[in-house]
Design a protein around this motif. Structure first.
Motif, PDB file in Angstrom:
ATOM      1  N   ASN A  72      45.018  38.186  44.122  1.00 61.10           N
ATOM      2  CA  ASN A  72      46.466  38.388  44.201  1.00 61.10           C
ATOM      3  C   ASN A  72      46.942  39.623  43.448  1.00 61.10           C
ATOM      4  OD1 ASN A  72      46.610  36.062  45.839  1.00 61.10           O
ATOM      5  ND2 ASN A  72      46.503  34.772  44.019  1.00 61.10           N
ATOM      6  N   GLU A  73      47.675  39.426  42.323  1.00 58.57           N
ATOM      7  CA  GLU A  73      48.236  40.570  41.595  1.00 58.57           C
ATOM      8  C   GLU A  73      47.209  41.266  40.701  1.00 58.57           C
ATOM      9  OE1 GLU A  73      48.985  37.097  38.762  1.00 58.57           O
ATOM     10  OE2 GLU A  73      48.923  37.458  40.920  1.00 58.57           O
ATOM     11  N   GLN A  74      45.994  40.698  40.572  1.00 56.72           N
ATOM     12  CA  GLN A  74      44.953  41.405  39.826  1.00 56.72           C
ATOM     13  C   GLN A  74      44.463  42.584  40.670  1.00 56.72           C
ATOM     14  OE1 GLN A  74      41.817  39.094  38.048  1.00 56.72           O
ATOM     15  NE2 GLN A  74      43.208  37.442  37.442  1.00 56.72           N
ATOM     16  N   VAL A  75      44.354  43.741  40.035  1.00 59.83           N
ATOM     17  CA  VAL A  75      43.961  44.955  40.747  1.00 59.83           C
ATOM     18  C   VAL A  75      42.439  45.041  40.813  1.00 59.83           C
ATOM     19  CG1 VAL A  75      44.186  47.469  40.823  1.00 59.83           C
ATOM     20  CG2 VAL A  75      46.082  46.076  39.944  1.00 59.83           C
ATOM     21  N   VAL A  76      41.792  45.052  39.665  1.00 64.68           N
ATOM     22  CA  VAL A  76      40.328  45.112  39.562  1.00 64.68           C
ATOM     23  C   VAL A  76      39.890  44.471  38.253  1.00 64.68           C
ATOM     24  CG1 VAL A  76      39.913  47.177  40.982  1.00 64.68           C
ATOM     25  CG2 VAL A  76      40.502  47.443  38.575  1.00 64.68           C
ATOM     26  N   HIS A  77      38.553  44.302  38.136  1.00 55.32           N
ATOM     27  CA  HIS A  77      37.892  43.915  36.877  1.00 55.32           C
ATOM     28  C   HIS A  77      38.210  42.497  36.430  1.00 55.32           C
ATOM     29  CE1 HIS A  77      37.845  48.498  35.796  1.00 55.32           C
ATOM     30  NE2 HIS A  77      37.045  48.200  36.803  1.00 55.32           N
ATOM     31  N   MET A 206      51.367  46.456  46.436  1.00 59.84           N
ATOM     32  CA  MET A 206      52.486  46.217  47.330  1.00 59.84           C
ATOM     33  C   MET A 206      53.787  46.776  46.759  1.00 59.84           C
ATOM     34  SD  MET A 206      53.874  42.637  48.982  1.00 59.84           S
ATOM     35  CE  MET A 206      52.393  42.378  49.964  1.00 59.84           C
ATOM     36  N   GLY A 207      53.914  46.746  45.440  1.00 64.46           N
ATOM     37  CA  GLY A 207      55.122  47.234  44.785  1.00 64.46           C
ATOM     38  C   GLY A 207      54.860  48.460  43.937  1.00 64.46           C
ATOM     39  N   THR A 208      55.166  48.347  42.665  1.00 65.73           N
ATOM     40  CA  THR A 208      55.029  49.489  41.760  1.00 65.73           C
ATOM     41  C   THR A 208      53.575  49.920  41.602  1.00 65.73           C
ATOM     42  OG1 THR A 208      55.448  50.277  39.507  1.00 65.73           O
ATOM     43  CG2 THR A 208      54.880  47.960  39.741  1.00 65.73           C
ATOM     44  N   GLN A 209      53.386  51.217  41.335  1.00 61.30           N
ATOM     45  CA  GLN A 209      52.050  51.736  41.023  1.00 61.30           C
ATOM     46  C   GLN A 209      51.616  51.347  39.618  1.00 61.30           C
ATOM     47  OE1 GLN A 209      53.243  55.906  41.309  1.00 61.30           O
ATOM     48  NE2 GLN A 209      52.828  56.188  39.140  1.00 61.30           N
ATOM     49  N   ARG A 210      52.539  50.881  38.802  1.00 61.36           N
ATOM     50  CA  ARG A 210      52.252  50.632  37.391  1.00 61.36           C
ATOM     51  C   ARG A 210      51.431  49.353  37.209  1.00 61.36           C
ATOM     52  NH1 ARG A 210      57.624  50.783  34.092  1.00 61.36           N
ATOM     53  NH2 ARG A 210      56.143  50.891  32.345  1.00 61.36           N
ATOM     54  N   ILE A 211      50.554  49.405  36.220  1.00 58.79           N
ATOM     55  CA  ILE A 211      49.639  48.298  35.977  1.00 58.79           C
ATOM     56  C   ILE A 211      49.659  47.897  34.506  1.00 58.79           C
ATOM     57  CG2 ILE A 211      48.102  48.888  37.886  1.00 58.79           C
ATOM     58  CD1 ILE A 211      46.254  50.245  35.807  1.00 58.79           C
ATOM     59  N   LYS A 212      49.017  46.761  34.235  1.00 59.07           N
ATOM     60  CA  LYS A 212      48.928  46.248  32.865  1.00 59.07           C
ATOM     61  C   LYS A 212      47.492  45.808  32.611  1.00 59.07           C
ATOM     62  CE  LYS A 212      50.428  42.312  30.014  1.00 59.07           C
ATOM     63  NZ  LYS A 212      51.281  41.088  29.967  1.00 59.07           N
ATOM     64  N   GLN A 213      46.936  46.228  31.465  1.00 53.44           N
ATOM     65  CA  GLN A 213      45.622  45.736  31.065  1.00 53.44           C
ATOM     66  C   GLN A 213      45.796  44.579  30.110  1.00 53.44           C
ATOM     67  OE1 GLN A 213      42.870  48.440  29.045  1.00 53.44           O
ATOM     68  NE2 GLN A 213      41.178  47.355  29.997  1.00 53.44           N
ATOM     69  N   HIS A 214      45.042  43.509  30.332  1.00 54.21           N
ATOM     70  CA  HIS A 214      45.190  42.303  29.524  1.00 54.21           C
ATOM     71  C   HIS A 214      44.347  42.377  28.250  1.00 54.21           C
ATOM     72  CE1 HIS A 214      47.351  39.647  32.577  1.00 54.21           C
ATOM     73  NE2 HIS A 214      47.268  40.854  33.116  1.00 54.21           N
ATOM     74  N   ARG A 215      44.584  41.431  27.374  1.00 55.09           N
ATOM     75  CA  ARG A 215      43.944  41.459  26.051  1.00 55.09           C
ATOM     76  C   ARG A 215      42.440  41.259  26.120  1.00 55.09           C
ATOM     77  NH1 ARG A 215      48.141  37.945  22.212  1.00 55.09           N
ATOM     78  NH2 ARG A 215      49.899  39.411  22.337  1.00 55.09           N
ATOM     79  N   ASP A 216      41.937  40.720  27.250  1.00 58.33           N
ATOM     80  CA  ASP A 216      40.485  40.550  27.367  1.00 58.33           C
ATOM     81  C   ASP A 216      39.761  41.893  27.523  1.00 58.33           C
ATOM     82  OD1 ASP A 216      40.789  41.331  30.066  1.00 58.33           O
ATOM     83  OD2 ASP A 216      40.760  39.278  30.802  1.00 58.33           O
ATOM     84  N   GLY A 217      40.533  42.980  27.675  1.00 57.63           N
ATOM     85  CA  GLY A 217      39.946  44.304  27.775  1.00 57.63           C
ATOM     86  C   GLY A 217      39.447  44.663  29.170  1.00 57.63           C
ATOM     87  N   THR A 219      40.755  42.646  32.565  1.00 55.22           N
ATOM     88  CA  THR A 219      41.638  42.295  33.681  1.00 55.22           C
ATOM     89  C   THR A 219      42.825  43.255  33.785  1.00 55.22           C
ATOM     90  OG1 THR A 219      41.044  39.972  33.328  1.00 55.22           O
ATOM     91  CG2 THR A 219      42.948  40.425  34.751  1.00 55.22           C
ATOM     92  N   ILE A 220      43.030  43.779  34.992  1.00 56.42           N
ATOM     93  CA  ILE A 220      44.140  44.674  35.279  1.00 56.42           C
ATOM     94  C   ILE A 220      45.040  44.002  36.316  1.00 56.42           C
ATOM     95  CG2 ILE A 220      44.817  46.932  36.161  1.00 56.42           C
ATOM     96  CD1 ILE A 220      43.202  47.291  33.689  1.00 56.42           C
ATOM     97  N   THR A 221      46.332  43.911  36.041  1.00 54.30           N
ATOM     98  CA  THR A 221      47.274  43.349  37.007  1.00 54.30           C
ATOM     99  C   THR A 221      48.405  44.335  37.278  1.00 54.30           C
ATOM    100  OG1 THR A 221      48.532  42.246  35.264  1.00 54.30           O
ATOM    101  CG2 THR A 221      46.831  40.950  36.342  1.00 54.30           C
ATOM    102  N   THR A 222      49.077  44.129  38.401  1.00 55.42           N
ATOM    103  CA  THR A 222      50.259  44.929  38.703  1.00 55.42           C
ATOM    104  C   THR A 222      51.377  44.536  37.739  1.00 55.42           C
ATOM    105  OG1 THR A 222      51.013  43.307  40.346  1.00 55.42           O
ATOM    106  CG2 THR A 222      49.650  45.128  41.132  1.00 55.42           C
ATOM    107  N   LEU A 223      52.178  45.508  37.345  1.00 55.44           N
ATOM    108  CA  LEU A 223      53.228  45.233  36.366  1.00 55.44           C
ATOM    109  C   LEU A 223      54.291  44.305  36.933  1.00 55.44           C
ATOM    110  CD1 LEU A 223      53.804  46.062  33.425  1.00 55.44           C
ATOM    111  CD2 LEU A 223      55.315  47.844  34.314  1.00 55.44           C
ATOM    112  N   ASP A 224      54.555  44.409  38.248  1.00 56.67           N
ATOM    113  CA  ASP A 224      55.582  43.559  38.861  1.00 56.67           C
ATOM    114  C   ASP A 224      55.011  42.271  39.457  1.00 56.67           C
ATOM    115  OD1 ASP A 224      54.253  44.527  41.066  1.00 56.67           O
ATOM    116  OD2 ASP A 224      55.947  45.704  41.831  1.00 56.67           O
ATOM    117  N   LYS A 225      53.701  42.040  39.282  1.00 54.89           N
ATOM    118  CA  LYS A 225      52.999  40.834  39.733  1.00 54.89           C
ATOM    119  C   LYS A 225      52.969  40.679  41.249  1.00 54.89           C
ATOM    120  CE  LYS A 225      53.719  38.365  35.394  1.00 54.89           C
ATOM    121  NZ  LYS A 225      54.162  37.115  34.732  1.00 54.89           N
TER     122      LYS A 225
END
Length: 272
Positions: A72-77, A206-217, A219-225
């Motif tokens: 889903n909203e996870q991009v990679v990793h 699908m939405g914003t190009q912006r992403i967020k890296q999670h604390r596990d170092g 997991t990358i997800t889309t900022l808008d989910k």
């Protein structure tokens, strides 16, 4: 520094790439509601080892699994988990294999059962953009030509093109020069040369190009989910033109899909 491969080395890389392709074909039959990504991860590891290869991601940079599994909203990793997939999900499966000293690295985003029409379109456009980019991987062009083509195609459809994550050269190391962004300007970047092998991999939101890296170092997800899609091929520059080393044909065979999308990128007939 770009590491040019000999024709013999390219054939070894094709072998590694096709092990990954067959692994994804095996998994295609198993991606369905109720299955867990850890179950898929186990299947992949067993199959890769049965082919005389080792999982390319397992232990690489301390990654703990065979597959990167990104729903889903996870991009990679993403990590494989015990959470069952459900109807309407999408799942990006990124897989690597190492054999004869060379890596294969290959990804596909699968629908889980029936998915929303807008999500289906995201997957379609992202996969189409992969081939739009591959067409630009030829003598006379540069890295920016591939990135520009992918970026324009996806942004013309209203999607966000991830900037922080890129494709890469491939060989005896998983990540070699050059980096292969999915954005750029025509005529910029390193020049393509005969014998190069790269992994081209659009990561499109699908939405914003912006992403967020999670604390596990990892997991990358889309900022808008909103959902993200990821498709990847290994491509060699042979006789001045792109030659696919990997294939989606095993996936299509498993799913009963007919496609000629890869034909223009094969100088040798693929034998399944």
């Amino acid at each position: 520094m770009i590491v040019v491969k000999t024709p013999e080395e390219i054939e070894l890389m094709r072998e590694s790439a096709l092990i990954v392709s067959r692994t994804l074909g095996l998994l295609a039959k198993e991606v369905k509601p109720g299955v867990t990504t850890l179950q898929l991860d186990k299947l992949a590891e067993e199959y890769i080892r049965s082919q005389g290869a080792i999982p390319g991601f397992l232990g690489l940079y301390d990654f703990p699994n065979t597959l990167c599994m990104s729903p889903n909203e996870q991009v990679v990793h993403g990590f494989p988990t015990n959470t069952p997939l459900k109807e309407g999900d999408i799942i990006s499966i990124d897989c690597g294999a190492l054999k004869n000293g060379f890596y294969g690295d290959h990804a596909y985003t699968f629908p889980v059962g029936e998915i929303a029409p807008e999500t289906k379109k995201l997957l379609q456009v992202t996969k189409e953009s992969l081939y739009v980019g591959i067409r630009e991987f030829k003598i006379g062009n540069r890295v920016g030509d591939v990135g520009y083509a992918i970026q324009k195609y996806c942004e013309d459809h209203g999607y966000g093109v991830v900037r922080e994550l890129v494709g890469h050269g491939l060989g005896s190391k998983m990540h070699e020069d050059p980096e292969m962004p999915n954005y750029g300007k025509r005529g910029r970047g390193k020049k393509f040369i005969e014998g190069m092998v790269v992994a081209i991999e659009p990561m499109i939101n699908m939405g914003t190009q912006r992403i967020k890296q999670h604390r596990d170092g990892w997991t990358i997800t889309t900022l808008d989910k909103k959902p993200s899609a990821h498709f990847e091929h290994d491509v060699a520059l042979v006789n001045g033109k792109p030659e696919l080393l990997s294939t989606f044909a095993y996936i299509y065979e498993a799913l009963g899909i007919e496609s000629d999308e890869e034909d223009e990128f094969r100088q040798k007939q693929l034998v399944l």
